[in-house]
Design a protein around this motif. Structure first.
Motif, PDB file in Angstrom:
ATOM      1  N   MET A  23       0.828  -1.204   0.000  1.00  0.00           N
ATOM      2  CA  MET A  23       0.000   0.000   0.000  1.00  0.00           C
ATOM      3  C   MET A  23       0.866   1.260   0.000  1.00  0.00           C
ATOM      4  O   MET A  23       0.546   2.245  -0.670  1.00  0.00           O
ATOM      5  CB  MET A  23      -0.940  -0.014   1.208  1.00  0.00           C
ATOM      6  CG  MET A  23      -1.983  -1.121   1.133  1.00  0.00           C
ATOM      7  SD  MET A  23      -2.920  -1.296   2.648  1.00  0.00           S
ATOM      8  CE  MET A  23      -4.078   0.042   2.436  1.00  0.00           C
ATOM      9  N   ILE A  24       1.974   1.235   0.733  1.00  0.00           N
ATOM     10  CA  ILE A  24       2.904   2.372   0.757  1.00  0.00           C
ATOM     11  C   ILE A  24       3.503   2.571  -0.634  1.00  0.00           C
ATOM     12  O   ILE A  24       3.610   3.690  -1.128  1.00  0.00           O
ATOM     13  CB  ILE A  24       3.997   2.158   1.829  1.00  0.00           C
ATOM     14  CG1 ILE A  24       3.374   2.246   3.223  1.00  0.00           C
ATOM     15  CG2 ILE A  24       5.130   3.173   1.666  1.00  0.00           C
ATOM     16  CD1 ILE A  24       4.274   1.718   4.333  1.00  0.00           C
ATOM     17  N   SER A  25       3.854   1.474  -1.272  1.00  0.00           N
ATOM     18  CA  SER A  25       4.398   1.550  -2.628  1.00  0.00           C
ATOM     19  C   SER A  25       3.378   2.150  -3.592  1.00  0.00           C
ATOM     20  O   SER A  25       3.723   2.967  -4.462  1.00  0.00           O
ATOM     21  CB  SER A  25       4.810   0.146  -3.091  1.00  0.00           C
ATOM     22  OG  SER A  25       5.253   0.169  -4.414  1.00  0.00           O
ATOM     23  N   GLN A  26       2.125   1.770  -3.452  1.00  0.00           N
ATOM     24  CA  GLN A  26       1.070   2.327  -4.301  1.00  0.00           C
ATOM     25  C   GLN A  26       0.890   3.823  -4.046  1.00  0.00           C
ATOM     26  O   GLN A  26       0.653   4.588  -4.981  1.00  0.00           O
ATOM     27  CB  GLN A  26      -0.242   1.585  -4.074  1.00  0.00           C
ATOM     28  CG  GLN A  26      -0.218   0.164  -4.586  1.00  0.00           C
ATOM     29  CD  GLN A  26      -1.419  -0.647  -4.136  1.00  0.00           C
ATOM     30  OE1 GLN A  26      -2.192  -0.231  -3.273  1.00  0.00           O
ATOM     31  NE2 GLN A  26      -1.578  -1.826  -4.729  1.00  0.00           N
ATOM     32  N   ALA A  27       1.025   4.246  -2.780  1.00  0.00           N
ATOM     33  CA  ALA A  27       0.935   5.676  -2.459  1.00  0.00           C
ATOM     34  C   ALA A  27       2.107   6.429  -3.090  1.00  0.00           C
ATOM     35  O   ALA A  27       1.949   7.554  -3.575  1.00  0.00           O
ATOM     36  CB  ALA A  27       0.907   5.876  -0.945  1.00  0.00           C
ATOM     37  N   ARG A  28       3.296   5.822  -3.101  1.00  0.00           N
ATOM     38  CA  ARG A  28       4.460   6.426  -3.768  1.00  0.00           C
ATOM     39  C   ARG A  28       4.201   6.558  -5.265  1.00  0.00           C
ATOM     40  O   ARG A  28       4.447   7.604  -5.867  1.00  0.00           O
ATOM     41  CB  ARG A  28       5.708   5.584  -3.562  1.00  0.00           C
ATOM     42  CG  ARG A  28       6.341   5.706  -2.235  1.00  0.00           C
ATOM     43  CD  ARG A  28       7.692   4.993  -2.219  1.00  0.00           C
ATOM     44  NE  ARG A  28       8.071   4.660  -0.877  1.00  0.00           N
ATOM     45  CZ  ARG A  28       8.396   5.537   0.053  1.00  0.00           C
ATOM     46  NH1 ARG A  28       8.394   6.811  -0.217  1.00  0.00           N
ATOM     47  NH2 ARG A  28       8.728   5.142   1.265  1.00  0.00           N
ATOM     48  N   ASP A  29       3.708   5.464  -5.859  1.00  0.00           N
ATOM     49  CA  ASP A  29       3.438   5.465  -7.298  1.00  0.00           C
ATOM     50  C   ASP A  29       2.398   6.522  -7.671  1.00  0.00           C
ATOM     51  O   ASP A  29       2.448   7.084  -8.764  1.00  0.00           O
ATOM     52  CB  ASP A  29       2.962   4.088  -7.764  1.00  0.00           C
ATOM     53  CG  ASP A  29       4.058   3.032  -7.693  1.00  0.00           C
ATOM     54  OD1 ASP A  29       5.249   3.402  -7.544  1.00  0.00           O
ATOM     55  OD2 ASP A  29       3.723   1.835  -7.771  1.00  0.00           O
ATOM     56  N   ALA A  30       1.466   6.786  -6.760  1.00  0.00           N
ATOM     57  CA  ALA A  30       0.424   7.791  -7.017  1.00  0.00           C
ATOM     58  C   ALA A  30       0.935   9.210  -6.786  1.00  0.00           C
ATOM     59  O   ALA A  30       0.229  10.178  -7.062  1.00  0.00           O
ATOM     60  CB  ALA A  30      -0.791   7.526  -6.134  1.00  0.00           C
ATOM     61  N   GLY A  31       2.158   9.337  -6.254  1.00  0.00           N
ATOM     62  CA  GLY A  31       2.743  10.654  -6.048  1.00  0.00           C
ATOM     63  C   GLY A  31       2.450  11.277  -4.692  1.00  0.00           C
ATOM     64  O   GLY A  31       2.775  12.429  -4.444  1.00  0.00           O
ATOM     65  N   TYR A  32       1.852  10.497  -3.774  1.00  0.00           N
ATOM     66  CA  TYR A  32       1.534  11.022  -2.442  1.00  0.00           C
ATOM     67  C   TYR A  32       2.738  10.972  -1.506  1.00  0.00           C
ATOM     68  O   TYR A  32       2.740  11.640  -0.475  1.00  0.00           O
ATOM     69  CB  TYR A  32       0.368  10.262  -1.817  1.00  0.00           C
ATOM     70  CG  TYR A  32      -0.917  10.419  -2.597  1.00  0.00           C
ATOM     71  CD1 TYR A  32      -1.442  11.669  -2.861  1.00  0.00           C
ATOM     72  CD2 TYR A  32      -1.594   9.308  -3.069  1.00  0.00           C
ATOM     73  CE1 TYR A  32      -2.607  11.813  -3.572  1.00  0.00           C
ATOM     74  CE2 TYR A  32      -2.770   9.439  -3.774  1.00  0.00           C
ATOM     75  CZ  TYR A  32      -3.267  10.700  -4.025  1.00  0.00           C
ATOM     76  OH  TYR A  32      -4.430  10.839  -4.730  1.00  0.00           O
ATOM     77  N   LEU A  33       3.727  10.173  -1.826  1.00  0.00           N
ATOM     78  CA  LEU A  33       4.962  10.079  -1.047  1.00  0.00           C
ATOM     79  C   LEU A  33       6.134  10.264  -2.009  1.00  0.00           C
ATOM     80  O   LEU A  33       6.030   9.923  -3.192  1.00  0.00           O
ATOM     81  CB  LEU A  33       5.082   8.725  -0.345  1.00  0.00           C
ATOM     82  CG  LEU A  33       4.072   8.433   0.761  1.00  0.00           C
ATOM     83  CD1 LEU A  33       4.155   6.976   1.177  1.00  0.00           C
ATOM     84  CD2 LEU A  33       4.332   9.337   1.961  1.00  0.00           C
ATOM     85  N   THR A  34       7.251  10.737  -1.470  1.00  0.00           N
ATOM     86  CA  THR A  34       8.425  10.895  -2.312  1.00  0.00           C
ATOM     87  C   THR A  34       8.936   9.522  -2.737  1.00  0.00           C
ATOM     88  O   THR A  34       8.760   8.536  -2.016  1.00  0.00           O
ATOM     89  CB  THR A  34       9.556  11.644  -1.569  1.00  0.00           C
ATOM     90  OG1 THR A  34       9.874  10.908  -0.388  1.00  0.00           O
ATOM     91  CG2 THR A  34       9.121  13.046  -1.210  1.00  0.00           C
ATOM     92  N   PRO A  35       9.571   9.438  -3.910  1.00  0.00           N
ATOM     93  CA  PRO A  35      10.131   8.153  -4.345  1.00  0.00           C
ATOM     94  C   PRO A  35      11.118   7.619  -3.319  1.00  0.00           C
ATOM     95  O   PRO A  35      11.793   8.396  -2.633  1.00  0.00           O
ATOM     96  CB  PRO A  35      10.814   8.484  -5.664  1.00  0.00           C
ATOM     97  CG  PRO A  35      10.164   9.725  -6.141  1.00  0.00           C
ATOM     98  CD  PRO A  35       9.760  10.487  -4.905  1.00  0.00           C
ATOM     99  N   SER A  36      11.231   6.319  -3.203  1.00  0.00           N
ATOM    100  CA  SER A  36      12.096   5.724  -2.176  1.00  0.00           C
ATOM    101  C   SER A  36      13.550   6.113  -2.353  1.00  0.00           C
ATOM    102  O   SER A  36      14.275   6.252  -1.375  1.00  0.00           O
ATOM    103  CB  SER A  36      11.947   4.208  -2.165  1.00  0.00           C
ATOM    104  OG  SER A  36      12.270   3.666  -3.422  1.00  0.00           O
ATOM    105  N   HIS A  37      14.017   6.325  -3.573  1.00  0.00           N
ATOM    106  CA  HIS A  37      15.416   6.710  -3.776  1.00  0.00           C
ATOM    107  C   HIS A  37      15.660   8.177  -3.368  1.00  0.00           C
ATOM    108  O   HIS A  37      16.798   8.569  -3.171  1.00  0.00           O
ATOM    109  CB  HIS A  37      15.840   6.486  -5.224  1.00  0.00           C
ATOM    110  CG  HIS A  37      15.089   7.340  -6.212  1.00  0.00           C
ATOM    111  ND1 HIS A  37      13.879   6.924  -6.718  1.00  0.00           N
ATOM    112  CD2 HIS A  37      15.370   8.536  -6.752  1.00  0.00           C
ATOM    113  CE1 HIS A  37      13.442   7.875  -7.553  1.00  0.00           C
ATOM    114  NE2 HIS A  37      14.317   8.851  -7.596  1.00  0.00           N
ATOM    115  N   ALA A  38      14.609   8.980  -3.199  1.00  0.00           N
ATOM    116  CA  ALA A  38      14.770  10.391  -2.831  1.00  0.00           C
ATOM    117  C   ALA A  38      14.696  10.607  -1.321  1.00  0.00           C
ATOM    118  O   ALA A  38      14.895  11.700  -0.841  1.00  0.00           O
ATOM    119  CB  ALA A  38      13.701  11.233  -3.511  1.00  0.00           C
ATOM    120  N   ARG A  39      14.394   9.520  -0.569  1.00  0.00           N
ATOM    121  CA  ARG A  39      14.303   9.661   0.883  1.00  0.00           C
ATOM    122  C   ARG A  39      15.674   9.862   1.482  1.00  0.00           C
ATOM    123  O   ARG A  39      16.684   9.515   0.911  1.00  0.00           O
ATOM    124  CB  ARG A  39      13.662   8.418   1.511  1.00  0.00           C
ATOM    125  CG  ARG A  39      12.203   8.294   1.182  1.00  0.00           C
ATOM    126  CD  ARG A  39      11.627   7.122   1.880  1.00  0.00           C
ATOM    127  NE  ARG A  39      12.288   5.930   1.337  1.00  0.00           N
ATOM    128  CZ  ARG A  39      12.155   4.726   1.835  1.00  0.00           C
ATOM    129  NH1 ARG A  39      11.431   4.518   2.881  1.00  0.00           N
ATOM    130  NH2 ARG A  39      12.761   3.699   1.283  1.00  0.00           N
TER     131      ARG A  39
END
Length: 157
Positions: A140-156
């Protein structure tokens, strides 16, 4: 039957508690069932079950009934759980209703960011909010990232 606390999470000021327990049923013939059970809001759900030999579908359906009373006792619910807290006579669903689609992904992102700001494990916060397993929460977190609601994992950080 043996019951061991695995971990516990208290949510908010009203101290709603969700607790995970490791449960082992050992039978005289050598058969064994190990489960990870979640007790929250007066109901029991199973996160993971491993059995040797494998359980039939009928036995799997009865597993929650087999372990429910000992888990309620371990949590201190005792006899009060069934009626007031949605226990055996109430709903069997420990997982709160969680919206699907865009709204669900947005709420996952909100829970994730709030946990980060508080300095707690954001994945565990999403698990507690949704009632889903770690694996499903990560999805679900990955889907939120894909939707643009969270920063990409490489940008954290």
């Amino acid at each position: 039957m043996s019951v061991w606390p695995a971990w516990e999470v208290q949510e908010g000021a009203d101290a709603v508690t969700t607790a995970w327990f490791t449960v082992r049923l050992a039978f005289p013939d050598g058969a064994r069932v190990d489960a990870l059970a979640v007790v929250g809001e007066g109901s029991v759900s199973l996160e993971d079950v491993r059995a040797q030999p494998a359980l039939s579908l009928d036995d799997l359906a009865l597993l929650a009934d087999w372990i429910e009373d000992p888990l309620f006792d371990a949590c201190g619910f005792g006899e009060e759980a069934p009626a007031e807290a949605g226990g055996p006579s109430g709903s069997r669903r420990a997982r709160p209703a969680w919206p699907r689609g865009t709204e669900g992904r947005w709420l996952v992102a909100q829970e994730y960011r709030a946990a980060q700001e508080e300095g707690v494990d954001p994945v565990l916060a999403v698990m507690c909010a949704t009632g889903h397993s770690r694996r499903k929460s990560l999805r679900m977190i990955s889907q939120a990232r894909d939707a643009g609601y969270l920063t990409p994992s490489h940008a954290r950080r």
